[in-house]
Design an enzyme around this catalytic site. Sequence first.
Site: not given
Length: 187
Positions: A45, A50, A98-99, A140-141, A144
């Site tokens: 995701g 991000q 997470c990225l 989670h996404e 953000h």
Amino acid sequence: MKLPIYLYGHPVLRRESAEITPDYPELQKLVDDMWETMYYSEGCGLAAPQIGRNDRIVVIDGSAVAEHFPDCKDRKFTLINPVIEVLEGDTVTRDEGCLSLPDLSEAVPRVEHIRLTWVDENFEPHEEEISGFLARIVQHECDHLEGKLYIDHISPIRRQLIRGKLNNIITGKKRVDYPVRYAPKKK
């Protein structure tokens, strides 16, 4: 085009994102770039903050985790202006990564059952009840988009224990195999 992932400490990750309208310039290019960036970075995701954009856009492809979480198989979404409604049910704690926080993972409690409302890149409306690990990815996404990170859901003690790793990300000491943007240096 592969875009850089903004890492922990960058202010863009802590801002609330703005709604998208149908006249958003070059929306399809942005969505395509987000997919390419997510796949290149080996994520499941990616949210617009991000990549440095405070816009309410998320891409998700659960196939990367489908071996362990069958509910994610063949689940691919472009979410624009998503809204989550928490439904009755259990809260389950599982590890998340997470990225934007490379090489970290923490146990995060999340609800297992949500109702998701969104429009796709063609501004077609959708609504779906989602459960299991896919619900976790969506939450989670979408966090953000509100300027939240998964570490905001862990205990203060856990945050204190990983403070050194977080500082390594902020100061640029953490290196990864995908393009990134570090937090601006403090003067």
